[in-house]
Design a protein around this motif. Sequence first.
Motif, PDB file in Angstrom:
ATOM      1  N   LEU A  50       0.839  -1.202   0.000  1.00 43.19           N
ATOM      2  CA  LEU A  50       0.000   0.000   0.000  1.00 43.19           C
ATOM      3  C   LEU A  50       0.874   1.253   0.000  1.00 43.19           C
ATOM      4  CD1 LEU A  50      -2.615   1.617   0.256  1.00 43.19           C
ATOM      5  CD2 LEU A  50      -2.635   1.075   2.701  1.00 43.19           C
ATOM      6  N   ILE A  51       1.919   1.250   0.810  1.00 46.97           N
ATOM      7  CA  ILE A  51       2.831   2.394   0.847  1.00 46.97           C
ATOM      8  C   ILE A  51       3.486   2.594  -0.521  1.00 46.97           C
ATOM      9  CG2 ILE A  51       5.018   3.215   1.833  1.00 46.97           C
ATOM     10  CD1 ILE A  51       4.056   1.896   4.508  1.00 46.97           C
ATOM     11  N   ASP A  52       3.932   1.508  -1.144  1.00 49.07           N
ATOM     12  CA  ASP A  52       4.526   1.602  -2.484  1.00 49.07           C
ATOM     13  C   ASP A  52       3.529   2.141  -3.504  1.00 49.07           C
ATOM     14  OD1 ASP A  52       6.933   0.634  -1.568  1.00 49.07           O
ATOM     15  OD2 ASP A  52       6.710  -1.363  -2.476  1.00 49.07           O
ATOM     16  N   THR A  99       5.571  17.936  -3.972  1.00 47.71           N
ATOM     17  CA  THR A  99       5.327  18.935  -2.935  1.00 47.71           C
ATOM     18  C   THR A  99       4.123  18.518  -2.088  1.00 47.71           C
ATOM     19  OG1 THR A  99       6.260  20.696  -4.284  1.00 47.71           O
ATOM     20  CG2 THR A  99       4.810  21.374  -2.505  1.00 47.71           C
ATOM     21  N   ALA A 100       3.063  18.085  -2.731  1.00 41.66           N
ATOM     22  CA  ALA A 100       1.869  17.647  -1.998  1.00 41.66           C
ATOM     23  C   ALA A 100       2.155  16.417  -1.141  1.00 41.66           C
ATOM     24  CB  ALA A 100       0.737  17.352  -2.975  1.00 41.66           C
ATOM     25  N   ASP A 101       3.046  15.548  -1.612  1.00 42.12           N
ATOM     26  CA  ASP A 101       3.363  14.301  -0.901  1.00 42.12           C
ATOM     27  C   ASP A 101       4.607  14.406  -0.031  1.00 42.12           C
ATOM     28  OD1 ASP A 101       1.214  13.239  -2.245  1.00 42.12           O
ATOM     29  OD2 ASP A 101       2.388  11.944  -3.557  1.00 42.12           O
ATOM     30  N   ASP A 102       5.139  15.605   0.163  1.00 40.57           N
ATOM     31  CA  ASP A 102       6.416  15.774   0.857  1.00 40.57           C
ATOM     32  C   ASP A 102       6.455  15.076   2.215  1.00 40.57           C
ATOM     33  OD1 ASP A 102       9.041  16.807   1.412  1.00 40.57           O
ATOM     34  OD2 ASP A 102       8.086  18.332   2.665  1.00 40.57           O
ATOM     35  N   ARG A 103       5.458  15.287   3.033  1.00 43.95           N
ATOM     36  CA  ARG A 103       5.473  14.682   4.376  1.00 43.95           C
ATOM     37  C   ARG A 103       5.440  13.162   4.286  1.00 43.95           C
ATOM     38  NH1 ARG A 103       2.144  18.049   8.696  1.00 43.95           N
ATOM     39  NH2 ARG A 103       3.041  16.377   9.886  1.00 43.95           N
ATOM     40  N   PHE A 104       4.656  12.640   3.356  1.00 45.54           N
ATOM     41  CA  PHE A 104       4.618  11.189   3.165  1.00 45.54           C
ATOM     42  C   PHE A 104       5.980  10.680   2.688  1.00 45.54           C
ATOM     43  CE2 PHE A 104       4.499   7.731   0.153  1.00 45.54           C
ATOM     44  CZ  PHE A 104       3.957   6.718   0.933  1.00 45.54           C
ATOM     45  N   ILE A 105       6.554  11.354   1.694  1.00 41.42           N
ATOM     46  CA  ILE A 105       7.842  10.939   1.128  1.00 41.42           C
ATOM     47  C   ILE A 105       8.910  10.883   2.224  1.00 41.42           C
ATOM     48  CG2 ILE A 105       9.702  11.673  -0.426  1.00 41.42           C
ATOM     49  CD1 ILE A 105       7.418  12.746  -2.303  1.00 41.42           C
ATOM     50  N   THR A 106       8.933  11.908   3.060  1.00 46.90           N
ATOM     51  CA  THR A 106       9.899  11.951   4.157  1.00 46.90           C
ATOM     52  C   THR A 106       9.631  10.825   5.149  1.00 46.90           C
ATOM     53  OG1 THR A 106      10.132  14.340   3.898  1.00 46.90           O
ATOM     54  CG2 THR A 106      10.832  13.402   6.008  1.00 46.90           C
ATOM     55  N   ALA A 107       8.383  10.653   5.547  1.00 43.23           N
ATOM     56  CA  ALA A 107       8.026   9.617   6.530  1.00 43.23           C
ATOM     57  C   ALA A 107       8.314   8.210   6.009  1.00 43.23           C
ATOM     58  CB  ALA A 107       6.555   9.744   6.918  1.00 43.23           C
ATOM     59  N   ALA A 108       8.108   8.006   4.711  1.00 47.48           N
ATOM     60  CA  ALA A 108       8.328   6.683   4.119  1.00 47.48           C
ATOM     61  C   ALA A 108       9.812   6.435   3.836  1.00 47.48           C
ATOM     62  CB  ALA A 108       7.506   6.533   2.845  1.00 47.48           C
ATOM     63  N   GLY A 109      10.632   7.463   4.018  1.00 43.55           N
ATOM     64  CA  GLY A 109      12.068   7.309   3.811  1.00 43.55           C
ATOM     65  C   GLY A 109      12.468   7.253   2.342  1.00 43.55           C
ATOM     66  N   LEU A 110      11.633   7.819   1.475  1.00 42.50           N
ATOM     67  CA  LEU A 110      11.950   7.837   0.049  1.00 42.50           C
ATOM     68  C   LEU A 110      12.923   8.976  -0.230  1.00 42.50           C
ATOM     69  CD1 LEU A 110       8.336   7.329  -1.323  1.00 42.50           C
ATOM     70  CD2 LEU A 110      10.099   5.589  -0.977  1.00 42.50           C
TER      71      LEU A 110
END
Length: 193
Positions: A54-56, A96-107
Amino acid sequence: MRTDVYHNRMQLVRAARDVIGHRGSTDVGIREIASVAGVGTATLHRHFSTKEMLIDEVSVVRWSRMEDYARRGVRPGYTPLQNVLAILEAFTRMTTADDRFITAAGLTVGRAPRAIHPIREAFEPEFAALWIQAQREGMLRRAADPRDAVELAGAIRDRTRRIQMMTMLTAGICAPAVDAESLVSEMCLKRSK
C-alpha cells in the motif's frame, strides 16, 4: 476495474499517504488507514496484501500519472517543450503535496521503490522522445539530460518556493533564447484555470 473498486483503492492510497504523512512515520496500523479511507480492513487486504504494498502504491500512482502525461501529452496542442515543462511542473506539484509522506516513508531522490521500476521504464522513453523533439527545435540545451531534470524536479518540495525553483530548473535546461520565467508563469496560470 469497476468504479467502486477503483474508488476504494484510491481512497486507501490517499488515506495511507495522509495518515503516514501526518504521523511522520510508517508505523501506522492498517485499521487506522482503512478507517480513514472509509472502508473495512477486509477491503484493504483485497487490494493490498501488505502495508508495504500500500505504501509503495502511493509512488506507483504518482508515477502512473507521469507516464500517462509523457505518453499522451499534458494538454492538446502543447509543443514538445510545453509538454516537457508541464510534466516537470506536475511532478513538482505531486512531490510537494506528498512531501510529508515521502519523508516519513524514507523515500529519497534517485532511489525509488521497486514497484515503480516498470512504470518508470515506460515513462523514460516517452519523456525522452518529447525531450529530443524539443532539443531538435532548439528549445532545450543539448547538454541537458531528461533524467537529471526529473530528479531535480522530484527534489522540489518547498510549497512557498516551488514556482521559483521550477523557474530556475527551466532556465537551466532551456536554450538561452527561451524565456523561462514567462513559460513557467504561463504554465502556472493555465493550471489555475
